[in-house]
Scaffold this motif. Structure first.
Motif, PDB file in Angstrom:
ATOM      1  N   VAL A  78       0.842  -1.201   0.000  1.00 36.27           N
ATOM      2  CA  VAL A  78       0.000   0.000   0.000  1.00 36.27           C
ATOM      3  C   VAL A  78       0.877   1.250   0.000  1.00 36.27           C
ATOM      4  O   VAL A  78       0.695   2.164  -0.814  1.00 36.27           O
ATOM      5  N   LEU A  79       1.846   1.300   0.906  1.00 39.49           N
ATOM      6  CA  LEU A  79       2.705   2.482   1.015  1.00 39.49           C
ATOM      7  C   LEU A  79       3.547   2.689  -0.244  1.00 39.49           C
ATOM      8  O   LEU A  79       3.727   3.820  -0.705  1.00 39.49           O
ATOM      9  N   GLN A  80       4.055   1.584  -0.828  1.00 44.06           N
ATOM     10  CA  GLN A  80       4.844   1.696  -2.060  1.00 44.06           C
ATOM     11  C   GLN A  80       3.976   2.184  -3.213  1.00 44.06           C
ATOM     12  O   GLN A  80       4.390   3.028  -4.002  1.00 44.06           O
ATOM     13  N   GLN A 103      -7.549   3.525  -7.907  1.00 45.00           N
ATOM     14  CA  GLN A 103      -7.709   2.435  -8.867  1.00 45.00           C
ATOM     15  C   GLN A 103      -6.420   1.638  -9.042  1.00 45.00           C
ATOM     16  O   GLN A 103      -6.452   0.402  -9.098  1.00 45.00           O
ATOM     17  N   LYS A 104      -5.284   2.318  -9.095  1.00 49.45           N
ATOM     18  CA  LYS A 104      -3.997   1.617  -9.215  1.00 49.45           C
ATOM     19  C   LYS A 104      -3.708   0.805  -7.956  1.00 49.45           C
ATOM     20  O   LYS A 104      -3.216  -0.314  -8.039  1.00 49.45           O
ATOM     21  N   LEU A 105      -4.025   1.364  -6.791  1.00 47.65           N
ATOM     22  CA  LEU A 105      -3.808   0.645  -5.536  1.00 47.65           C
ATOM     23  C   LEU A 105      -4.641  -0.640  -5.518  1.00 47.65           C
ATOM     24  O   LEU A 105      -4.121  -1.719  -5.198  1.00 47.65           O
ATOM     25  N   ALA A 106      -5.908  -0.542  -5.871  1.00 45.62           N
ATOM     26  CA  ALA A 106      -6.772  -1.724  -5.887  1.00 45.62           C
ATOM     27  C   ALA A 106      -6.246  -2.773  -6.864  1.00 45.62           C
ATOM     28  O   ALA A 106      -6.225  -3.970  -6.565  1.00 45.62           O
ATOM     29  N   ALA A 136     -14.584  11.436  -6.285  1.00 46.28           N
ATOM     30  CA  ALA A 136     -13.177  11.363  -5.877  1.00 46.28           C
ATOM     31  C   ALA A 136     -12.685  12.548  -5.051  1.00 46.28           C
ATOM     32  O   ALA A 136     -11.528  12.912  -5.125  1.00 46.28           O
ATOM     33  N   ASP A 137     -13.566  13.152  -4.256  1.00 44.08           N
ATOM     34  CA  ASP A 137     -13.104  14.116  -3.253  1.00 44.08           C
ATOM     35  C   ASP A 137     -12.507  13.353  -2.076  1.00 44.08           C
ATOM     36  O   ASP A 137     -11.536  13.772  -1.470  1.00 44.08           O
ATOM     37  N   TRP A 138     -13.160  12.231  -1.745  1.00 45.89           N
ATOM     38  CA  TRP A 138     -12.735  11.351  -0.658  1.00 45.89           C
ATOM     39  C   TRP A 138     -13.022   9.937  -1.121  1.00 45.89           C
ATOM     40  O   TRP A 138     -14.171   9.551  -1.302  1.00 45.89           O
ATOM     41  N   VAL A 139     -11.974   9.170  -1.359  1.00 44.30           N
ATOM     42  CA  VAL A 139     -12.131   7.792  -1.812  1.00 44.30           C
ATOM     43  C   VAL A 139     -11.606   6.869  -0.720  1.00 44.30           C
ATOM     44  O   VAL A 139     -10.532   7.089  -0.166  1.00 44.30           O
ATOM     45  N   LEU A 140     -12.394   5.841  -0.427  1.00 42.31           N
ATOM     46  CA  LEU A 140     -12.011   4.854   0.572  1.00 42.31           C
ATOM     47  C   LEU A 140     -11.712   3.550  -0.145  1.00 42.31           C
ATOM     48  O   LEU A 140     -12.505   3.095  -0.971  1.00 42.31           O
ATOM     49  N   VAL A 141     -10.559   2.971   0.158  1.00 41.87           N
ATOM     50  CA  VAL A 141     -10.187   1.656  -0.368  1.00 41.87           C
ATOM     51  C   VAL A 141     -10.137   0.719   0.834  1.00 41.87           C
ATOM     52  O   VAL A 141      -9.313   0.900   1.735  1.00 41.87           O
ATOM     53  N   ILE A 148      -6.478  -3.289   6.117  1.00 40.26           N
ATOM     54  CA  ILE A 148      -5.989  -1.918   5.926  1.00 40.26           C
ATOM     55  C   ILE A 148      -7.079  -1.106   5.231  1.00 40.26           C
ATOM     56  O   ILE A 148      -7.609  -1.522   4.201  1.00 40.26           O
ATOM     57  N   ILE A 149      -7.400   0.030   5.822  1.00 42.29           N
ATOM     58  CA  ILE A 149      -8.355   0.960   5.229  1.00 42.29           C
ATOM     59  C   ILE A 149      -7.554   2.165   4.741  1.00 42.29           C
ATOM     60  O   ILE A 149      -6.784   2.755   5.500  1.00 42.29           O
TER      61      ILE A 149
END
Length: 116
Positions: free
Chosen positions: A12-14, A55-58, A77-82, A87-88
């Protein structure tokens, strides 16, 4: 941190770093909440960048075998939750992030860890 979360959190961090997310903060939730073991908060410069980061993270999480994360908050996309299970990830436009100030709500400074 649970050992099984370490590779997922590192990914996630990378991913956030690769996509130039800004002001990345990791908040350990173990013992504080049952929703996840970690919360990661980051900003993008625009709604378009926030959506692309999410989208790339998912996609990367799925390719790495961490399941199919749920994404909420697109296409505005003002606030997107994955939601990646343990990990949230909250991705904000900067002005929306400062309005909600999740870091303070979850006790930033009380065990929260900033990342580059």
């Amino acid at each position: 941190m649970a050992a099984e979360d370490e590779p997922q959190l590192a990914l996630v961090l990378q991913s956030l770093d690769d996509d130039q997310a800004q002001d990345v903060v990791t908040i350990p939730l173990e013992g504080k909440s049952s929703i996840a073991d970690h919360m990661v908060i980051a900003s993008g410069r625009s709604s378009r960048q926030v959506a692309a980061i999410a989208q790339k993270l998912a996609e990367r999480l799925k390719q790495a075998g961490f399941g199919n994360p749920r994404i909420e908050g697109l296409p505005v996309a003002d606030w997107v939750l994955v939601d990646a299970g343990g990990i949230i990830v909250h991705l904000f436009r900067p002005e929306v992030r400062s309005f909600y100030n999740l870091e303070r709500m979850w006790g930033f400074g009380d065990g929260a860890v900033g990342a580059a």
